[in-house]
Design a protein around this motif. Structure first.
Motif, short mmCIF file in Angstrom:
data_model
loop_
_atom_site.label_atom_id
_atom_site.label_comp_id
_atom_site.label_asym_id
_atom_site.label_seq_id
_atom_site.Cartn_x
_atom_site.Cartn_y
_atom_site.Cartn_z
N GLY A 40 47.97 20.92 36.51
CA GLY A 40 47.99 19.60 35.89
C GLY A 40 47.70 19.60 34.40
O GLY A 40 48.33 18.84 33.65
N ILE A 41 46.77 20.43 33.93
CA ILE A 41 46.43 20.41 32.51
C ILE A 41 47.55 21.04 31.68
O ILE A 41 47.83 20.59 30.56
CB ILE A 41 45.07 21.11 32.27
N VAL A 42 48.21 22.06 32.22
CA VAL A 42 49.36 22.63 31.52
C VAL A 42 50.45 21.58 31.39
O VAL A 42 51.02 21.38 30.31
CB VAL A 42 49.88 23.88 32.25
N ARG A 43 50.74 20.90 32.49
CA ARG A 43 51.80 19.88 32.45
C ARG A 43 51.41 18.76 31.49
O ARG A 43 52.25 18.26 30.73
CB ARG A 43 52.06 19.34 33.85
N TYR A 44 50.16 18.37 31.49
CA TYR A 44 49.69 17.34 30.55
C TYR A 44 49.98 17.77 29.11
O TYR A 44 50.51 17.00 28.30
CB TYR A 44 48.19 17.11 30.73
N THR A 45 49.61 19.00 28.78
CA THR A 45 49.75 19.47 27.41
C THR A 45 51.21 19.52 26.98
O THR A 45 51.57 19.08 25.88
CB THR A 45 49.12 20.87 27.28
N VAL A 46 52.06 20.01 27.85
CA VAL A 46 53.48 20.13 27.51
C VAL A 46 54.12 18.75 27.37
O VAL A 46 54.85 18.49 26.39
CB VAL A 46 54.21 20.96 28.59
N GLU A 47 53.86 17.85 28.29
CA GLU A 47 54.49 16.53 28.23
C GLU A 47 53.95 15.70 27.07
O GLU A 47 54.70 14.97 26.42
CB GLU A 47 54.31 15.78 29.55
N LEU A 48 52.65 15.81 26.80
CA LEU A 48 52.11 15.09 25.65
C LEU A 48 52.70 15.64 24.36
O LEU A 48 53.04 14.88 23.43
CB LEU A 48 50.59 15.20 25.62
N ALA A 49 52.86 16.97 24.27
CA ALA A 49 53.46 17.56 23.08
C ALA A 49 54.88 17.02 22.87
O ALA A 49 55.26 16.65 21.74
CB ALA A 49 53.48 19.09 23.20
N ARG A 50 55.67 16.98 23.91
CA ARG A 50 57.03 16.46 23.78
C ARG A 50 57.03 15.02 23.30
O ARG A 50 57.84 14.63 22.45
CB ARG A 50 57.75 16.57 25.12
N ALA A 51 56.12 14.22 23.85
CA ALA A 51 56.09 12.80 23.48
C ALA A 51 55.57 12.60 22.06
O ALA A 51 56.08 11.74 21.33
CB ALA A 51 55.24 12.02 24.48
N LEU A 52 54.56 13.35 21.66
CA LEU A 52 54.07 13.25 20.28
C LEU A 52 55.14 13.68 19.29
O LEU A 52 55.27 13.10 18.21
CB LEU A 52 52.81 14.10 20.10
N GLN A 53 55.91 14.71 19.63
CA GLN A 53 56.96 15.19 18.75
C GLN A 53 58.04 14.14 18.53
O GLN A 53 58.68 14.10 17.47
CB GLN A 53 57.58 16.48 19.33
N ARG A 54 58.23 13.25 19.49
CA ARG A 54 59.24 12.19 19.33
C ARG A 54 58.79 11.07 18.40
O ARG A 54 59.60 10.19 18.05
CB ARG A 54 59.59 11.61 20.71
N LEU A 56 59.10 23.02 21.11
CA LEU A 56 58.56 21.67 21.27
C LEU A 56 58.24 21.02 19.93
O LEU A 56 58.22 19.79 19.82
CB LEU A 56 57.30 21.68 22.14
N THR A 57 57.94 21.82 18.93
CA THR A 57 57.61 21.29 17.61
C THR A 57 58.81 21.22 16.69
O THR A 57 58.78 20.51 15.69
CB THR A 57 56.53 22.14 16.92
N GLY A 58 59.85 21.98 17.01
CA GLY A 58 61.02 22.02 16.16
C GLY A 58 60.95 23.02 15.02
O GLY A 58 61.89 23.14 14.24
N SER A 59 59.82 23.76 14.93
CA SER A 59 59.69 24.68 13.81
C SER A 59 58.63 25.73 14.11
O SER A 59 57.54 25.40 14.58
CB SER A 59 59.30 23.93 12.53
N GLU A 60 58.94 26.99 13.80
CA GLU A 60 57.95 28.07 13.92
C GLU A 60 56.78 27.83 12.98
O GLU A 60 55.66 28.28 13.23
CB GLU A 60 58.60 29.42 13.59
N GLU A 61 57.02 27.12 11.89
CA GLU A 61 55.96 26.88 10.90
C GLU A 61 54.87 25.95 11.44
O GLU A 61 53.80 25.86 10.83
CB GLU A 61 56.57 26.28 9.64
N ARG A 62 55.15 25.27 12.54
CA ARG A 62 54.15 24.37 13.10
C ARG A 62 53.40 24.99 14.28
O ARG A 62 52.79 24.29 15.07
CB ARG A 62 54.82 23.07 13.54
N ILE A 63 53.45 26.29 14.38
CA ILE A 63 52.73 27.03 15.41
C ILE A 63 51.56 27.77 14.78
O ILE A 63 51.72 28.48 13.77
CB ILE A 63 53.66 28.04 16.12
N VAL A 64 50.38 27.60 15.34
CA VAL A 64 49.19 28.36 14.96
C VAL A 64 48.91 29.32 16.11
O VAL A 64 48.63 28.88 17.24
CB VAL A 64 47.98 27.44 14.72
N ARG A 65 48.98 30.60 15.85
CA ARG A 65 48.84 31.60 16.91
C ARG A 65 47.39 32.05 17.05
O ARG A 65 46.71 32.30 16.05
CB ARG A 65 49.71 32.82 16.64
N LEU A 66 46.95 32.18 18.29
CA LEU A 66 45.68 32.84 18.55
C LEU A 66 45.82 34.32 18.24
O LEU A 66 46.89 34.91 18.47
CB LEU A 66 45.27 32.65 20.01
#
Length: 366
Positions: A26-40, A61-71
């Motif tokens: 559930g938390i994975v699905r929450y994160t992915v779906e919220l990310a998609r909706a925020l990106q819109r 999901l962000t549309g750009s590699e530049e918007r990824i912060v990697r651990l």
């Protein structure tokens, strides 16, 4: 939140727990779906904190590699929570307006508005349900993040009540933002399950941990088949991750074919199960939200839930509500549904755009 309306809010959503295939609980699905909706949204510039392995998938999901912060790759998985809590703020500096923790944690001392999604309080209420390392290493950081967050997004009013019982001083910083059924589940083509396609069946969706109370559903089914020997109970859930609790009747009913277990099903299969089940059972002892109950109602299934406050909240008058330990009552309710036509509901499913809009509004107002 920034006051400069000339640019969108730079919003970092912590998604280090999301795997490369974007699938999970559930938390994975929450994160992915919220990310998609925020990106819109035009008013949000979405960034994601990810593992090295999932960075490519989440960049889409962000549309750009530049918007990824990697651990950092050198941080082993068991130490990722400690890194996120204690060291991540050095990496983030002052790059973001909002930093949102989607799973228990926030970076300490980050120079941004901090937001934490509160899915439940089970680490405090039912610690024995979790593996020893998790309940030992995560409870204190989770407590610290709860007290630190500028905004606490509770997924239900029931969860907010439990949070404010635990720490009344947090009440002013809380908001309730309920979840929604995945659009992928609602739009996937239904895929029949060969072993169920011509049968009358009930459905339980969830893991096999003691909290989910599968033993009551299975024991009730043992009584159901005395009058309806054609009826099958389908248990749909992830692979076991801890202690399992199926009750004393499970092995016998599996051997006779009256209980069928499905693991790791895709959205099309799950949709078919909801749309064809004679009844869906949600007997859980404790939930933060209860997404399977909402999924069942959105896909037209009859529903029985326990008296857990979150399950009653999300299903309301559209479901039967029974004591979690009353096996005969569950059996009687199932038998009524097996003999009745599926209900017709005029129900408009909540969307993840609704979730994103209420999330942004809550952060702006708290």
């Amino acid at each position: 939140m920034p006051t400069d309306r000339a640019r969108p809010v730079r919003w970092l959503l912590m998604a280090g727990h999301v795997p490369q295939d974007l699938r999970g609980g559930g938390i994975v699905r929450y994160t992915v779906e919220l990310a998609r909706a925020l990106q819109r949204r035009d008013d949000v510039e979405l960034h994601l904190l990810t593992s090295q392995q999932a960075a490519g998938s989440l960049a889409e999901l962000t549309g750009s590699e530049e918007r990824i912060v990697r651990l950092p790759a050198r941080v082993p998985d068991p130490l990722v929570p400690a890194f996120e809590r204690s060291l991540l703020s050095r990496t983030l500096a002052s790059r973001f307006d909002v930093v949102q923790g989607a799973k228990h944690l926030l970076p300490r001392s980050v120079a941004a508005r901090t937001v934490l999604t509160v899915h439940d309080m089970l680490l405090f209420d039912r610690p024995a349900d979790f593996p020893l390392p998790k309940r030992t290493l995560l409870r204190r950081p989770y407590a610290g993040a709860l007290r630190q967050a500028g905004t606490l997004l509770c997924v239900s009013a029931a969860t907010r009540t439990r949070l404010t019982q635990w720490a009344p001083e947090l009440a002013a910083r809380t908001a309730v933002v309920p979840l929604a059924t995945s659009p992928q589940l609602l739009s996937s083509a239904a895929t029949p399950v060969d072993g169920l396609a011509c049968k009358t069946f009930g459905l339980v969706v969830g893991d096999s941990s003691p909290r989910k109370n599968l033993a009551v559903a299975v024991s009730a089914w043992a009584q159901v088949i005395e009058q309806r020997p054609d009826a099958v109970l389908a248990l749909v859930g992830p692979p076991a991750w801890g202690v399992e609790a199926y009750g004393p009747d499970h092995a016998r009913l599996v051997a006779s074919g009256h209980v069928v277990q499905l693991t790791g099903v895709d959205d099309g299969t799950l949709r078919w199960c909801y749309e064809n089940a004679a009844v869906v059972l949600a007997p859980s002892l404790a939930e933060g939200f209860g997404l399977p109950a909402v999924e069942a109602l959105d896909l037209g299934a009859p529903l029985i839930t326990s008296l857990d406050p979150a399950l009653v909240e999300v299903s309301g008058s559209d479901a039967d509500h029974l004591r979690a330990d009353d096996v005969p009552a569950w059996a009687d309710a199932v038998l009524r549904h097996l003999s009745a036509p599926r209900p017709t509901r005029d129900r408009q499913p909540r969307t993840w755009d609704d979730v994103a809009a209420e999330t942004v509004a809550a952060v702006s107002s708290t």
